[in-house]
Design an enzyme around this catalytic site. Structure first.
Site, PDB file in Angstrom:
ATOM      1  NE  ARG A   1      -3.514  -0.935   2.633  1.00 34.30           N
ATOM      2  CZ  ARG A   1      -4.214  -1.146   3.736  1.00 34.30           C
ATOM      3  NH1 ARG A   1      -4.618  -0.132   4.477  1.00 34.30           N
ATOM      4  NH2 ARG A   1      -4.507  -2.364   4.122  1.00 34.30           N
TER       5      ARG A   1
ATOM      6  CB  SER B   1      -8.001  -1.108   2.525  1.00 34.64           C
ATOM      7  OG  SER B   1      -8.734  -1.661   3.578  1.00 34.64           O
ATOM      8  CG  HIS B   2      -9.315   1.413   6.357  1.00 27.19           C
ATOM      9  ND1 HIS B   2      -8.765   0.151   6.294  1.00 27.19           N
ATOM     10  CD2 HIS B   2      -8.610   2.095   7.281  1.00 27.19           C
ATOM     11  CE1 HIS B   2      -7.765   0.084   7.158  1.00 27.19           C
ATOM     12  NE2 HIS B   2      -7.653   1.244   7.769  1.00 27.19           N
TER      13      HIS B   2
ATOM     14  CE  LYS C   1      -7.002  -5.240   1.823  1.00 26.54           C
ATOM     15  NZ  LYS C   1      -8.321  -5.054   2.446  1.00 26.54           N
TER      16      LYS C   1
ATOM     17  CG  ASP D   1     -13.603  -1.983   4.378  1.00 25.35           C
ATOM     18  OD1 ASP D   1     -14.382  -2.649   3.667  1.00 25.35           O
ATOM     19  OD2 ASP D   1     -12.415  -2.322   4.570  1.00 25.35           O
TER      20      ASP D   1
ATOM     21  CG  ASP E   1     -11.234  -3.435   0.597  1.00 25.20           C
ATOM     22  OD1 ASP E   1     -11.619  -3.052   1.721  1.00 25.20           O
ATOM     23  OD2 ASP E   1     -10.326  -4.283   0.461  1.00 25.20           O
TER      24      ASP E   1
ATOM     25  CG  ASP F   1     -11.611  -6.225   3.357  1.00 18.88           C
ATOM     26  OD1 ASP F   1     -11.923  -5.146   3.895  1.00 18.88           O
ATOM     27  OD2 ASP F   1     -10.445  -6.518   3.036  1.00 18.88           O
ATOM     28  NE  ARG F   2     -11.513  -2.543   7.656  1.00 14.59           N
ATOM     29  CZ  ARG F   2     -11.576  -1.497   8.484  1.00 14.59           C
ATOM     30  NH1 ARG F   2     -11.646  -1.666   9.779  1.00 14.59           N
ATOM     31  NH2 ARG F   2     -11.561  -0.277   7.992  1.00 14.59           N
TER      32      ARG F   2
ATOM     33  CG  HIS G   1     -10.793  -7.902   8.414  1.00 12.56           C
ATOM     34  ND1 HIS G   1     -10.774  -7.877   7.038  1.00 12.56           N
ATOM     35  CD2 HIS G   1      -9.947  -6.927   8.815  1.00 12.56           C
ATOM     36  CE1 HIS G   1      -9.956  -6.916   6.625  1.00 12.56           C
ATOM     37  NE2 HIS G   1      -9.445  -6.325   7.681  1.00 12.56           N
TER      38      HIS G   1
END
Length: 468
Positions: free
Chosen positions: A16, A105-106, A115, A244, A246, A248-249, A331
């Protein structure tokens, strides 16, 4: 040819960086070449690639695909979508040998990253450092792979609905739920999902916009749940779910606007799952409340405290055969009737299912939880060279302390009659993380005093809060 990555971008769980400063198309190409070479050397060939809604994602995707195909790998491009959709593309198709999602992501809008999944397992830690070594040495193979574009959004959404199997539409017909996609990559899948769900569904910010004009898509920050709270109150909804950037959370609030934190969601999921999986191992990270571990035991499960980090948790699930795991960060991983990866949309479906199967509203389930007093996750800057050393010093001092029980799975988690406190080093930043939990205000104060005492003994103090 060789390539040098900016050392700050090769992180523990992913890659990242800041677009135009530490990360650009040349890096994406080198990641593709390294990953493709490793896939080829492992006897694989096909890599799935997806990307999130950030402005920079399509450019990085083009360069990544160039890198992958230059090694002779074939690429299946699934287009823009949530990270779990990429995980699905990798897990559900036997012919796929690896997957890469381009996502920040966030993080703020000017960040992006990658990822990765390698032959069904998380690709992290030493794997990521290896990509750096390969790039520096130009250790890549040459070939000429092809590309194909595959639409899997509908198939992915249909697969998630399996999470409601055994539940009649009539059980959900009266449910009223709010959903906030935060202009992140989960928006299109959420729209499609809501159309197929019984009950009444109110959606916020499903239009994908990499500038995140409404609020930042990180559901662990209370301020980002304000729009969802207002929606739940205005429409008198049963509960609300947020994602979030993307997808995944997961974040959630009940019908009264109370936040349901990651470990509290896991309590609900575990109670539901353990009805059919008695004795199952349920994994949570070291930041989770004691109430969760107690609840898993009471419901006939085997609680296991493990290291923080989605890749580490996924690896532990595979090792133990655990059907369910989760982290404070939102997650959640289901491996009972799903693939064991973190998917916030699927977790949303399972919240509907748990409420229906347990015969209680989400508000009732949240209301029945013990009222523990927790500090938020406190993060403060510590020099990179000191962060792990300081934790080792704390461990050493506590080894001879009386009346404390120390768990050193990930940093130090210390149980005392007042409750527990945690100090751990972040794997991704020059930050120490602290957290404490007690039944009483006085107890919490004493626990915080112990944290400060240990920090002072190592020449440190809880400084200003560091961001994620």
């Amino acid at each position: 040819m060789t390539h040098q990555f900016d050392p700050t971008i090769l992180r523990e769980y992913d890659i990242r960086g800041v677009i135009g400063e530490t990360l650009g198309p040349d890096d994406a190409r080198a990641i593709g070449r390294g990953f493709g070479t490793l896939i080829k050397r492992a006897g694989g060939n096909l890599v799935a690639v997806g990307y999130d809604g950030r402005v920079s994602s399509p450019i990085l995707e083009r360069a990544l695909v160039e890198g992958l195909t230059s090694t002779g790998c074939d690429v299946r491009q699934i287009g823009m979508g949530a990270t779990p959709m990429l995980y699905y593309a990798e897990a559900s198709a036997q012919e796929v040998d690896g997957g890469i999602q381009i996502t920040g992501s966030h993080n703020p809008a000017n960040y992006n990253g990658f990822k990765m999944v390698f032959q069904g397992r998380p690709f992290f830690g030493a794997d990521i450092l290896k990509l750096g070594d390969m790039a520096a040495a130009g250790d890549w193979i040459d070939g000429a792979g092809g590309t194909e574009t595959v639409e899997i959004l509908e198939e992915y959404v249909e697969r998630m609905l399996v999470g409601l199997s055994g539940i009649e539409d009539s059980d959900l017909a009266n449910l009223k739920v709010g959903w906030d996609a935060g202009n992140g990559a989960a928006g299109p899948a959420l729209e499609m999902l809501a159309e197929r769900l019984p009950g009444e569904h109110h959606l916020l910010f499903t239009e994908v916009d990499g500038d995140f004009p409404n609020h930042h898509p990180d559901p662990t920050v209370e301020a980002n749940l304000e729009d969802l709270r207002e929606l739940v109150a205005a429409k008198n909804l049963d509960f609300g779910v947020a994602f979030d950037g993307d997808g995944d959370r997961i974040g959630a609030i009940d019908g009264e606007g109370r936040i349901i934190w990651g470990d509290q969601l896991l309590m609900i999921y575990a109670e539901d799952l353990l009805k059919t999986h008695q004795g199952a191992t349920i994994i949570a990270d070291v930041k989770a409340s004691r109430a969760l571990f107690d609840s898993v035991r009471e419901n006939g499960g085997e609680p296991l405290m493990w290291k923080t980090g989605h890749s580490l948790i996924k690896s532990k699930m595979k090792e133990t055969g655990s059907p369910l795991a989760g982290e404070m960060s939102g997650h959640v991983f289901f491996a009972d009737t799903y693939y064991g990866f973190d998917d916030a949309l699927y977790a949303g479906i399972r919240l509907l299912a748990a409420s229906a199967r347990l015969g209680k509203s989400v508000t009732e389930l949240r209301g029945a939880m013990p009222n523990m007093l927790n500090t938020p996750e406190m993060r403060f800057q510590v020099d990179e060279s000191r962060k792990f050393a300081a934790i080792d010093e704390v461990k050493e001092r506590l080894a001879s302390a009386e009346g404390v029980e120390v768990n050193s799975t990930d940093g130090v988690r210390v149980n005392t009659p007042d409750g527990w406190w945690l100090l751990r080093a972040s794997n991704t930043q020059d930050v120490l993380v602290a957290r404490a939990e007690s039944d009483t205000e006085d107890g919490l104060e004493r626990l915080m005093g112990q944290i400060d005492e240990q920090l002072a003994a190592s020449g440190l103090e809880r400084g200003p809060q560091a961001g994620h």
